[in-house]
Design an enzyme around this catalytic site. Structure first.
Site, PDB file in Angstrom:
ATOM      1  N   TYR A  31      -3.310  -1.543  10.046  1.00 51.49           N
ATOM      2  CA  TYR A  31      -3.094  -1.877   8.700  1.00 51.49           C
ATOM      3  C   TYR A  31      -1.763  -1.168   8.222  1.00 51.49           C
ATOM      4  O   TYR A  31      -0.748  -1.868   7.354  1.00 51.49           O
ATOM      5  CB  TYR A  31      -4.307  -0.997   7.931  1.00 51.49           C
ATOM      6  CG  TYR A  31      -4.226  -1.259   6.380  1.00 51.49           C
ATOM      7  CD1 TYR A  31      -4.800  -2.287   5.755  1.00 51.49           C
ATOM      8  CD2 TYR A  31      -3.696  -0.003   5.472  1.00 51.49           C
ATOM      9  CE1 TYR A  31      -4.947  -2.746   4.522  1.00 51.49           C
ATOM     10  CE2 TYR A  31      -3.943  -0.580   4.335  1.00 51.49           C
ATOM     11  CZ  TYR A  31      -4.409  -1.424   3.581  1.00 51.49           C
ATOM     12  OH  TYR A  31      -4.431  -1.656   2.360  1.00 51.49           O
ATOM     13  N   SER A  33       0.910  -1.360  -0.201  1.00 57.96           N
ATOM     14  CA  SER A  33       0.004   0.090  -0.147  1.00 57.96           C
ATOM     15  C   SER A  33       0.790   1.144   0.076  1.00 57.96           C
ATOM     16  O   SER A  33       1.906   1.319   0.397  1.00 57.96           O
ATOM     17  CB  SER A  33      -0.999  -0.011   1.157  1.00 57.96           C
ATOM     18  OG  SER A  33      -1.714   1.369   1.475  1.00 57.96           O
TER      19      SER A  33
HETATM   20  O1  NJP Z   1     -10.161  -5.533  -1.123  1.00 55.65           O
HETATM   21  P1  NJP Z   1     -11.424  -6.259  -0.995  1.00 55.65           P
HETATM   22  P2  NJP Z   1      -8.940  -4.846  -2.139  1.00 55.65           P
HETATM   23  N1  NJP Z   1      -7.435 -15.376   2.754  1.00 55.65           N
HETATM   24  O2  NJP Z   1     -11.885  -6.324   0.384  1.00 55.65           O
HETATM   25  C1  NJP Z   1      -9.579 -12.026   0.274  1.00 55.65           C
HETATM   26  C2  NJP Z   1      -4.541  -3.494  -0.758  1.00 55.65           C
HETATM   27  N2  NJP Z   1      -5.003  -2.179  -0.985  1.00 55.65           N
HETATM   28  O3  NJP Z   1      -9.114  -5.430  -3.570  1.00 55.65           O
HETATM   29  O4  NJP Z   1     -11.573 -14.183   1.545  1.00 55.65           O
HETATM   30  C3  NJP Z   1      -7.718 -15.549   1.342  1.00 55.65           C
HETATM   31  O5  NJP Z   1     -12.318  -5.885  -2.291  1.00 55.65           O
HETATM   32  C4  NJP Z   1     -11.203 -11.544  -0.093  1.00 55.65           C
HETATM   33  O6  NJP Z   1     -11.931 -12.655  -0.312  1.00 55.65           O
HETATM   34  P3  NJP Z   1     -12.595 -13.569   0.640  1.00 55.65           P
HETATM   35  C5  NJP Z   1      -5.243  -4.148   0.158  1.00 55.65           C
HETATM   36  O7  NJP Z   1      -4.315  -3.981   1.552  1.00 55.65           O
HETATM   37  C6  NJP Z   1      -6.143  -1.879  -1.226  1.00 55.65           C
HETATM   38  O8  NJP Z   1      -9.068  -3.367  -1.999  1.00 55.65           O
HETATM   39  O9  NJP Z   1     -13.382 -14.703  -0.335  1.00 55.65           O
HETATM   40  N3  NJP Z   1      -8.276 -14.450   0.871  1.00 55.65           N
HETATM   41  C7  NJP Z   1     -11.226 -10.486  -1.218  1.00 55.65           C
HETATM   42  O10 NJP Z   1     -11.248 -11.413  -2.558  1.00 55.65           O
HETATM   43  C8  NJP Z   1      -5.054  -5.757  -0.175  1.00 55.65           C
HETATM   44  O11 NJP Z   1      -4.001  -6.391   0.039  1.00 55.65           O
HETATM   45  C9  NJP Z   1      -6.351  -0.258  -1.350  1.00 55.65           C
HETATM   46  O12 NJP Z   1     -13.813 -12.991   1.255  1.00 55.65           O
HETATM   47  C10 NJP Z   1      -8.759 -13.512   1.808  1.00 55.65           C
HETATM   48  C11 NJP Z   1      -9.866  -9.895  -0.998  1.00 55.65           C
HETATM   49  O13 NJP Z   1      -9.169 -10.649  -0.238  1.00 55.65           O
HETATM   50  C12 NJP Z   1      -5.430  -5.546  -1.812  1.00 55.65           C
HETATM   51  O14 NJP Z   1      -5.221  -4.443  -1.930  1.00 55.65           O
HETATM   52  C13 NJP Z   1      -5.199   0.504  -1.000  1.00 55.65           C
HETATM   53  C14 NJP Z   1      -8.640 -13.550   3.153  1.00 55.65           C
HETATM   54  C15 NJP Z   1     -10.208  -8.475  -0.370  1.00 55.65           C
HETATM   55  O15 NJP Z   1     -10.853  -7.711  -1.353  1.00 55.65           O
HETATM   56  C16 NJP Z   1      -6.612  -6.017  -2.246  1.00 55.65           C
HETATM   57  O16 NJP Z   1      -7.854  -5.558  -1.537  1.00 55.65           O
HETATM   58  C17 NJP Z   1      -4.105  -0.144  -0.891  1.00 55.65           C
HETATM   59  C18 NJP Z   1      -7.865 -14.535   3.464  1.00 55.65           C
HETATM   60  N4  NJP Z   1      -7.597 -14.834   4.893  1.00 55.65           N
HETATM   61  C19 NJP Z   1      -3.811  -1.392  -0.773  1.00 55.65           C
HETATM   62  N5  NJP Z   1      -9.277 -12.589   3.676  1.00 55.65           N
HETATM   63  C20 NJP Z   1      -7.574   0.067  -1.450  1.00 55.65           C
HETATM   64  N6  NJP Z   1      -8.758  -0.850  -1.723  1.00 55.65           N
HETATM   65  O17 NJP Z   1      -7.836   1.367  -1.157  1.00 55.65           O
HETATM   66  C21 NJP Z   1      -9.622 -11.498   2.761  1.00 55.65           C
HETATM   67  O18 NJP Z   1      -2.976   0.645  -0.663  1.00 55.65           O
HETATM   68  N7  NJP Z   1      -9.305 -12.287   1.523  1.00 55.65           N
END
Ligand code: NJP
Length: 237
Positions: free
Chosen positions: A151, A138
């Site tokens: 975070y 991030s």
């Molecule tokens: O978030 P979201 P993003 N094991 O909530 C999965 C970074 N980032 O796309 O587990 C396996 O829409 C969950 O799937 P499910 C952020 O830190 C973002 O924004 O099936 N999977 C979902 O597919 C992160 O590293 C922003 O519910 C797990 C996904 O993760 C990355 O971008 C800014 C899990 C999350 O989708 C993707 O996040 C930034 C587990 N234990 C960095 N727990 C931003 N959005 O502004 C969750 O700087 N998931």
């Protein structure tokens, strides 16, 4: 083309779009998520013409489950070229309001998950003498944000982890880099995609394209870090 890619956290958001774009570039996909939603991503990939894609429901913070993902990927495709460590969660509240359980949970997914997935693909990538490990960190890893201490701390952690790992595995032909987005319109922290106040934020496609660029860079090229943020975003946020 013809590369095998594992994308974690691909049920929705950045990970799902990254899987779609990697598939469109010719990669074969293993998509990972902790909920059953992950199967919908694999179904969608099949629907749009990528029959080889498959999903594994697994929690990236569990060593056993991560090892199962790698085993299934190896059994299906025989190799692993790209790992996209994208799964991540966030709690955005003051330090005083953050519980010890929340602190642990965010480290389990965002840091332990990255470590476990990277560790699990290394033997395969070393054998191949090739591989690319990309972690979605991030932009907060460049500064700090109030009400985001846990975070922010995890993203500093993966930044350090990736830098150290990059040096460790360079002699094996393995590239390790991070992509550091600013605000992206996703579902992170219970948010909704497409809200009017998020119209100037980055879109999932912007970050997915960066992953494709990093993963498909020619072998002589190494991208350590890409920092991408909305033009409208003020610093510090
Ligand atoms: O978030 P979201 P993003 N094991 O909530 C999965 C970074 N980032 O796309 O587990 C396996 O829409 C969950 O799937 P499910 C952020 O830190 C973002 O924004 O099936 N999977 C979902 O597919 C992160 O590293 C922003 O519910 C797990 C996904 O993760 C990355 O971008 C800014 C899990 C999350 O989708 C993707 O996040 C930034 C587990 N234990 C960095 N727990 C931003 N959005 O502004 C969750 O700087 N998931």
């Amino acid at each position: 083309t013809d590369q095998i890619a594992i994308v974690t956290g691909a049920s929705r958001g950045i990970g799902r779009e990254t899987a779609i774009q990697l598939a469109k570039e010719g990669a074969k996909l293993v998509v990972v998520g902790s909920s059953k939603e992950i199967f919908k991503t694999a179904d969608h990939l099949k629907e749009i013409g990528y029959p080889d894609a498959f999903a594994v429901q697994a929690d990236v913070s569990s060593e056993e489950e991560v090892n199962r993902v790698i085993e299934e990927a190896k059994n299906a495709f025989g190799k692993i070229d790209i790992l996209v460590n994208n799964a991540g969660i966030g709690f955005f509240k003051s330090v005083e309001d953050t519980s010890a359980d929340e602190w642990k949970k965010v480290f389990d997914v965002n840091v332990q998950g990255v470590f476990l997935c990277a560790k699990a693909v290394l033997p395969t990538m070393k054998d191949q003498k090739f591989g690319t490990i990309i972690t979605i960190s991030s932009d907060v890893a460049r500064y700090t944000i109030p009400n985001g201490a846990a975070y922010t701390a995890t993203k500093y952690a993966v930044q350090g982890f990736s830098g150290a790992l990059a040096q460790e595995v360079r002699e094996h032909g393995i590239r390790v880099g991070t992509i550091n987005p600013g605000m992206v319109d996703t579902y992170l922290a219970g948010s909704q995609q497409g809200l009017p106040e998020k119209q100037d934020w980055l879109k999932v496609q912007d970050i997915a394209k960066a992953v494709v660029y990093m993963a498909s860079a020619p072998k002589h090229m190494m991208i350590d870090e890409m920092i991408i943020h909305p033009f409208a975003q003020d610093y510090p946020i």
